[in-house]
Motif scaffolding. Structure first.
Motif, mmCIF file in Angstrom:
data_model
loop_
_atom_site.group_PDB
_atom_site.id
_atom_site.type_symbol
_atom_site.label_atom_id
_atom_site.label_comp_id
_atom_site.label_asym_id
_atom_site.label_seq_id
_atom_site.Cartn_x
_atom_site.Cartn_y
_atom_site.Cartn_z
ATOM 1 N N MET A 219 35.669 46.437 36.326
ATOM 2 C CA MET A 219 34.313 46.074 36.721
ATOM 3 C C MET A 219 33.720 45.022 35.783
ATOM 4 O O MET A 219 32.955 44.148 36.215
ATOM 5 N N ALA A 220 34.069 45.089 34.509
ATOM 6 C CA ALA A 220 33.566 44.096 33.559
ATOM 7 C C ALA A 220 33.998 42.691 33.959
ATOM 8 O O ALA A 220 33.247 41.725 33.790
ATOM 9 N N GLY A 221 35.218 42.584 34.499
ATOM 10 C CA GLY A 221 35.669 41.284 34.982
ATOM 11 C C GLY A 221 34.784 40.771 36.104
ATOM 12 O O GLY A 221 34.466 39.572 36.169
ATOM 13 N N ALA A 253 32.903 39.939 50.535
ATOM 14 C CA ALA A 253 33.573 40.370 51.765
ATOM 15 C C ALA A 253 35.008 40.814 51.471
ATOM 16 O O ALA A 253 35.497 41.800 52.040
ATOM 17 N N GLY A 254 35.696 40.089 50.591
ATOM 18 C CA GLY A 254 37.046 40.500 50.204
ATOM 19 C C GLY A 254 37.053 41.854 49.528
ATOM 20 O O GLY A 254 37.934 42.691 49.778
ATOM 21 N N PHE A 255 36.059 42.097 48.685
ATOM 22 C CA PHE A 255 35.902 43.383 48.006
ATOM 23 C C PHE A 255 35.735 44.513 49.026
ATOM 24 O O PHE A 255 36.363 45.577 48.921
ATOM 25 N N ALA A 278 47.419 48.205 42.271
ATOM 26 C CA ALA A 278 46.308 47.250 42.353
ATOM 27 C C ALA A 278 46.030 46.589 41.011
ATOM 28 O O ALA A 278 45.694 45.403 40.958
ATOM 29 N N VAL A 279 46.183 47.330 39.910
ATOM 30 C CA VAL A 279 45.862 46.751 38.604
ATOM 31 C C VAL A 279 46.853 45.653 38.218
ATOM 32 O O VAL A 279 46.488 44.682 37.539
ATOM 33 N N LEU A 314 39.409 44.457 43.268
ATOM 34 C CA LEU A 314 38.579 45.518 42.709
ATOM 35 C C LEU A 314 38.285 46.599 43.745
ATOM 36 O O LEU A 314 38.019 47.745 43.388
ATOM 37 N N GLY A 315 38.343 46.229 45.030
ATOM 38 C CA GLY A 315 38.157 47.216 46.079
ATOM 39 C C GLY A 315 39.261 48.263 46.123
ATOM 40 O O GLY A 315 39.078 49.343 46.707
ATOM 41 N N GLY A 316 40.402 47.978 45.508
ATOM 42 C CA GLY A 316 41.484 48.940 45.414
ATOM 43 C C GLY A 316 41.583 49.593 44.052
ATOM 44 O O GLY A 316 42.452 50.444 43.824
#
Length: 390
Positions: A219-221, A253-255, A278-279, A314-316
């Motif tokens: 999230m910091a990113g 939208a991608g998120f 995902a990471v 980040l959505g994943g």
């Protein structure tokens, strides 16, 4: 979990995106209004993150002791009043102070929404619920810059904060009417004096802290991007403030899309399986973004492609890391949610302020901080997986 309940929880979780993203297009106007520069205006964003980080530590024990509804309604009321204080700000220090108080109120919704999900759902169902809530929460970064740009051009920056006060009032009404108390009456109610001891126990829980930091660093990113994007898009690439929302909304939208895909995927393999994958993709996207940014591309789409991939991933990460962190924390879901949110926004404040401190008139500070967060996220996830009990 009913659609209405998901909608309310999503709106409560959207306090931070609305309060952050709606006023981003106004940075140049705020700088002119207060006779300062954008770098100083960015302090109001970093202070907001600091308020979110510190405030959550109080709401967690309160929510575990007194239930979810009362602390939530108090926080919403505080957010509403502080938003009006922002609208009346005669100077930048006043605005910064009001933003801090606004964050103290707004973080109640974030903490208690997560606690309600944990009250009502098992880990796999929680991962799905968090992903579905992200559909509501993720709409905020799309709508907010558009709404902020429209209000800015029509009424001035003060109207942005008035609209936030009205949004809080609507959420408070919805909570009062339709959000039931999710903490059962027979559930243990830990005394407030044990809050510090409980936080120390959570800090020693390697599974909890590992997943919390995995989601927090990721999230910091995103907040490095949020902090740096007004300068990069509006000042550096010449995007008009009224068009800023289109570019910002594309990444949001991608998120959202990946978050909804994640809701379907976790049914088969579980949140931990998809989190580990995902990471790795996030780290790769961050490094590509840094490489592209170092060449200072003249065309904005060249920069946007790896940036879109990084934010979408980040959505994943976020919903799966949250579900893994809160699994097994039923008796102290409020405190666990609070500590998780607090640590995440401490990291967000560090990332946001780092972008401002490294400001050199190029895209490199934003790209570098995001890339560092992406690589650190992958390393933290690997450490968590390896140290988890068999």
């Amino acid at each position: 979990m009913t659609f209405r309940l998901l909608l309310i929880l999503g709106a409560l979780s959207a306090f931070a995106p609305f309060a952050i993203d709606m006023y981003l297009p106004s940075f140049p106007s705020l700088a002119r209004s207060f006779a300062t520069d954008i770098e100083h205006v960015q302090l109001s964003l970093a202070v907001y993150f600091a308020g979110l980080a510190s405030g959550q530590l109080f709401y967690g024990p309160l929510a575990d002791r007194f239930g979810r509804r009362l602390p939530l309604l108090i926080g919403i009321g505080l957010f509403c009043l502080a938003s009006l204080g922002c609208a009346l700000a005669p100077s930048l220090p006043w605005l910064i102070a009001a933003r801090f108080v606004q964050a103290l109120g707004g973080c109640a919704g974030m903490v208690i929404a997560r606690a309600v999900v944990r009250d009502l759902c098992e880990p796999m169902a929680a991962a799905r619920a968090f992903s579905q809530i992200m559909l509501v929460t993720g709409i905020a970064p799309i709508i907010a810059p558009f709404a902020g740009s429209l209000l800015l051009s029509t009424f001035g920056w003060q109207a942005i904060f008035v609209s936030l006060a009205l949004f809080a009032a609507a959420c408070g009404t919805a909570v009062a009417l339709w959000l039931p108390e999710s903490l059962p009456a027979h559930h243990p109610r830990p005394p407030l004096r044990g809050a510090l001891r409980n936080y120390l126990r959570l800090l020693r829980d390697r599974t909890f802290i590992g997943h919390t930091l995995t989601g927090g660093i990721a999230m910091a990113g995103m907040f490095a991007y949020i902090s740096g994007s007004p300068f990069v898009l509006i000042e550096l690439y010449g995007v008009k403030p009224e068009h800023y929302g289109w570019v910002f909304g594309l990444n949001a939208a991608g998120f959202i899309l990946l978050g909804q895909l994640n809701a379907r995927l976790v049914v088969r393999q579980g949140p931990a399986f998809w989190l580990r994958r995902a990471v790795v993709a996030y780290a790769a996207a961050g490094l590509v973004l840094l490489l592209v940014g170092a060449f200072q591309p003249k065309a904005l789409p060249v920069l946007m492609i790896p940036l879109f991939c990084a934010i979408a991933l980040l959505g994943g990460i976020v919903p799966n890391a949250s579900a893994c962190a809160l699994a097994g924390q039923g008796a102290n879901a409020g405190s666990a949610s609070a500590l998780m949110g607090s640590l995440q926004f401490i990291l967000a404040a560090l990332a946001s302020s780092s972008v401002g401190a490294l400001h050199n008139g190029t895209v490199v500070p934003m790209c570098a901080v995001l890339a560092l967060c992406a690589v650190a996220t992958a390393l933290m996830a690997r450490w968590t997986h390896r140290s988890a009990p068999a």
